[in-house]
Design a protein around this motif. Structure first.
Motif, PDB file in Angstrom:
ATOM      1  N   TYR A 120       2.942  -1.697 -13.371  1.00  0.00           N
ATOM      2  CA  TYR A 120       2.562  -2.236 -12.234  1.00  0.00           C
ATOM      3  C   TYR A 120       2.072  -3.462 -11.556  1.00  0.00           C
ATOM      4  O   TYR A 120       0.804  -3.327 -11.189  1.00  0.00           O
TER       5      TYR A 120
ATOM      6  N   ILE B  38       2.381   2.214  -3.054  1.00  0.00           N
ATOM      7  CA  ILE B  38       1.221   2.702  -4.590  1.00  0.00           C
ATOM      8  C   ILE B  38       1.345   4.099  -4.014  1.00  0.00           C
ATOM      9  O   ILE B  38       1.303   4.609  -5.191  1.00  0.00           O
TER      10      ILE B  38
ATOM     11  N   LYS C 155       4.278   5.954  -5.671  1.00  0.00           N
ATOM     12  CA  LYS C 155       4.074   5.804  -7.435  1.00  0.00           C
ATOM     13  C   LYS C 155       2.986   6.958  -7.162  1.00  0.00           C
ATOM     14  O   LYS C 155       2.925   7.621  -8.249  1.00  0.00           O
TER      15      LYS C 155
ATOM     16  N   LEU D  62      -4.678   0.857   1.977  1.00  0.00           N
ATOM     17  CA  LEU D  62      -3.978   2.171   0.535  1.00  0.00           C
ATOM     18  C   LEU D  62      -5.332   3.271   0.589  1.00  0.00           C
ATOM     19  O   LEU D  62      -4.695   4.416   0.903  1.00  0.00           O
TER      20      LEU D  62
ATOM     21  N   ILE E 185       0.853  -5.946  -8.879  1.00  0.00           N
ATOM     22  CA  ILE E 185       1.249  -5.821  -7.433  1.00  0.00           C
ATOM     23  C   ILE E 185       0.290  -7.787  -6.288  1.00  0.00           C
ATOM     24  O   ILE E 185      -0.734  -7.232  -6.914  1.00  0.00           O
TER      25      ILE E 185
ATOM     26  N   PHE F 138      -2.176   0.071 -12.842  1.00  0.00           N
ATOM     27  CA  PHE F 138      -1.705  -0.902 -11.561  1.00  0.00           C
ATOM     28  C   PHE F 138      -2.303  -1.535 -11.680  1.00  0.00           C
ATOM     29  O   PHE F 138      -3.770  -1.566 -11.875  1.00  0.00           O
TER      30      PHE F 138
ATOM     31  N   SER G 173       0.831  -1.223  -0.165  1.00  0.00           N
ATOM     32  CA  SER G 173       0.172   0.466   0.514  1.00  0.00           C
ATOM     33  C   SER G 173       0.796   1.144  -0.465  1.00  0.00           C
ATOM     34  O   SER G 173       0.406   2.594  -1.092  1.00  0.00           O
TER      35      SER G 173
ATOM     36  N   ILE H  69      -6.758   1.063 -11.993  1.00  0.00           N
ATOM     37  CA  ILE H  69      -5.927   0.221 -10.715  1.00  0.00           C
ATOM     38  C   ILE H  69      -6.958  -0.581 -11.327  1.00  0.00           C
ATOM     39  O   ILE H  69      -8.347  -0.974 -10.811  1.00  0.00           O
TER      40      ILE H  69
END
Lengths: 262, 402
Positions: free
Chosen positions: B375, A252, A255, B388, B377, B359, A249, B338
């Motif tokens: 990216y 992210i 970024k 997040l 993850i 993402f 997290s 995302i």
């Protein structure tokens, strides 16, 4: 109503590569077409003529081959066409282009309305319309979404202002740049193609212009200089991250911050 | 006048052929053993540099140059609609400060509108040296003639070396008008700006539909003008104490006249459409129940994103059909997407793989979504997403920085 539409011939494809070693432009083929945004300006002119009568002229600037797009405008229904063309205009940036066209426009007599597309697909600046209006000393409205009404000495339009739509009335003579989808452009007609195939397209050269100061045209009249061209860097990086929920997290978040989404 | 000259006496058939081929604009035409430069010439000088030596020559005439010492400072146009300052303004101030630091220039703002005196105060929290305010009733709506006149007045008064304008609807209409009035250069949609020691502004922008970057300078005229799109530059941090001053400027009433009357202003209804969205949160089958959509919504809200998803979610009725991405749904190309718990089947990927930043969060390290994600993850959305949400909330900048 005397209407002028500004059109431009652009490369048929936007696919252009630069040789990374020599820095030379590599153009695929030589096909060209009318700037697609200009079709909407021509269509707008045709609709206005249908309503109010008058004459539609089109003007373009470029090499002699650019007459092709003027012929296409004839096939859609434009009445007259002129091409501003001279070697002396070579290497013109936005300012020198706008000046040369505005000088050409001055040769065309009285006009009520000048219409431009919102931008071209090659230069992509959307600046020539407003700069021309300045040189012609007339008001302009950009991003016109809709024509509401044409009056005796003015026109009522809707313009796009990002979060709002404004309805405005602007006096003639004036210049409007129209958004795509203002009207659905008609297809060129075969009948008109035949009937206009011998129609003369006048060429306006440097010697025809009022201002014959060579320093205002072409490369000399262009304040901007291209120092170099280079291929853009492509984002082809792929990263894979692993870790705990908290670690991932925060990675992210950092970024997204760096990319300005937070 | 600068020009290209062809030394015809040096021509032969093979040289003519070579020159015709080297020109990327087909502006060199062979005519009965001579070579003609046509109006298609763009003065790129490739024929001089890459063609047979000594045949084509570029003769440059030194143009009169402006006295650069007379032009100081960097001006930023305050973009706004009815006093509501557009955030691109702060980004331009940030860039202007960086550029100004190189040559030790002040940073100015020019603020044109109606009833905006108080709003100008806000700009002083971002490190502007002076804000020039043109506050008149006639400037209530953006109308080209009076706005250009006010801008012109500011330039005459302060002689700024460079001017930055947001590439907004207003900026793209106003900046060219001002540039033509001063017969100066204007570069649209710059993505990089740098300052040279001699106060020339280096402007880089995509050309030919983004396939080429062009580096542009404007060395012989002032002011140098550039427009920049929103979210390209960085806004500076807000300071706790305002600095700099506000100067009210006067404009002759004759300059406030316009041939335009604004009759009605309607606020646009914002229609949610994932095809136009700049940021998208896409969810897939890893979502266990409909009530978990709450957490997705919270994340979407924090990022100003629209929610989209895969077909199973549409079938479950958790999102509607208009929110489906893929071959049987919509194609999207946001600046950021995302994906949460989406494996990345071909049908889905085809609808989103040209997004600028991808993402992907998925617990299966072999999920095919990782082949297209910038990216990737590897993690469980139920562990990552709640965290997040917290991280984004706490990363919000404080009201101001000391």
């Amino acid at each position: 109503m005397q209407i002028l539409v500004c059109i431009k011939q652009v490369p048929g494809t936007s696919k252009i590569d630069v040789d990374p070693i020599t820095g030379v432009l590599k153009r695929d083929g030589v096909d060209s077409k009318m700037n697609p945004y200009d079709l909407f300006a021509i269509e707008t002119a045709l609709r206005l003529k249908e309503q109010k009568g008058g004459t539609i002229k089109v003007i373009s600037m470029g090499p002699p081959q650019a007459k092709e797009v003027i012929k296409e405008a004839f096939m859609m229904g434009a009445d007259e066409g002129v091409l501003v063309s001279d070697r002396k205009f070579a290497g013109a940036d936005v300012l020198a282009t706008s000046y040369a066209i505005s000088q050409g426009v001055r040769q065309l007599g009285n006009l009520d309305l000048i219409l431009c597309g919102k931008q071209t697909t090659d230069g992509d600046t959307a600046q020539v319309g407003p700069e021309m209006a300045e040189y012609l000393g007339i008001p302009h409205i950009a991003n016109v979404l809709k024509i509401i009404e044409v009056k005796e000495s003015s026109i009522l339009v809707e313009m796009d202002m990002a979060n709002t739509i404004e309805m405005a009335e602007i006096q003639f003579p004036c210049l409007l740049t129209v958004e795509k989808d203002i009207f659905q452009p008609r297809l060129p007609s075969y009948k008109k193609k035949l009937s206009t195939k011998d129609r003369e397209i006048k060429t306006i050269t440097f010697n025809d212009l009022e201002d014959k100061n060579e320093k205002r045209y072409g490369l000399s009249g262009s304040p901007t200089q291209v120092e170099r061209i280079f291929p853009p860097s492509v984002n082809s990086d792929r990263e894979t991250w692993t870790g705990t929920g908290a670690e991932l997290s925060s990675q992210i978040t950092d970024k997204l911050k760096q990319l300005k989404f937070i | 006048m600068s020009k290209l000259i062809c030394h015809q006496e040096k021509l032969n058939e093979s040289i003519i052929q070579a020159l015709v081929e080297v020109c990327p604009f087909n502006a060199l035409e062979a005519k009965n053993g001579t070579l003609e430069i046509t109006a298609a010439c763009k003065m790129c000088k490739i024929c001089v540099k890459k063609g047979p030596k000594g045949v084509m020559e570029f003769v440059e005439e030194v143009s009169t140059t402006v006295d650069k010492d007379l032009w100081k400072g960097i001006g930023v146009y305050v973009d706004h609609v009815e006093g509501e300052i557009h955030p691109v303004t702060y980004e331009l101030i940030g860039k202007a400060k960086e550029l100004a630091a190189v040559v030790n220039f002040p940073v100015y703002c020019v603020f044109i509108g109606n009833d905006i005196k108080d709003k100008a105060q806000e700009l002083l929290y971002y490190g502007v040296d002076e804000v020039f305010v043109y506050d008149y009733e006639e400037l209530n709506h953006f109308r080209i003639e009076p706005y250009t006149a006010a801008f012109e007045d500011f330039i005459q008064k302060m002689k700024p070396s460079s001017l930055l304008v947001g590439a907004t609807t207003i900026g793209r209409s106003l900046a060219p008008r001002v540039a033509a009035r001063f017969q100066t250069g204007l570069t649209a949609d710059c993505t990089t700006l740098e300052m040279k020691e001699n106060t020339d502004l280096v402007q880089i922008r995509p050309a030919f539909g983004g396939n080429i970057m062009a580096q542009i300078i404007c060395p012989n005229t002032r002011p140098q003008m550039a427009t920049v799109r929103y979210k390209v530059m960085d806004a500076p941090e807000k300071q706790c104490e305002p600095k700099g001053k506000i100067t009210l400027c006067e404009l002759d009433p004759s300059k406030l006249v316009s041939a335009i009357k604004v009759l009605k202003v309607t606020r646009k209804e914002i229609e949610e459409n994932i095809s136009d969205a700049e940021v998208i949160i896409a969810v897939g089958r890893a979502l266990k129940s409909e009530k978990d959509m709450a957490m997705i919504q919270e994340l979407a809200q924090l990022l100003g994103a629209q929610i989209a998803g895969t077909r199973p979610l549409v079938e479950a009725g958790w999102i509607n059909a208009k929110q489906q991405i893929g071959l049987s749904g919509r194609t999207v190309k946001p600046k950021l997407i995302i994906t949460l718990g989406i494996s990345g089947a071909v049908q889905f990927a085809a609808g989103m793989n040209s997004s600028e930043q991808i993402f992907a969060i998925n617990k299966d390290p072999h999920a095919s979504i990782f082949n297209i994600a910038h990216y990737g993850i590897i993690g469980d959305i139920y562990e990552v997403v709640p965290q997040l949400i917290e991280d984004i909330k706490s990363s919000r900048p404080l009201a101001c920085a000391r």
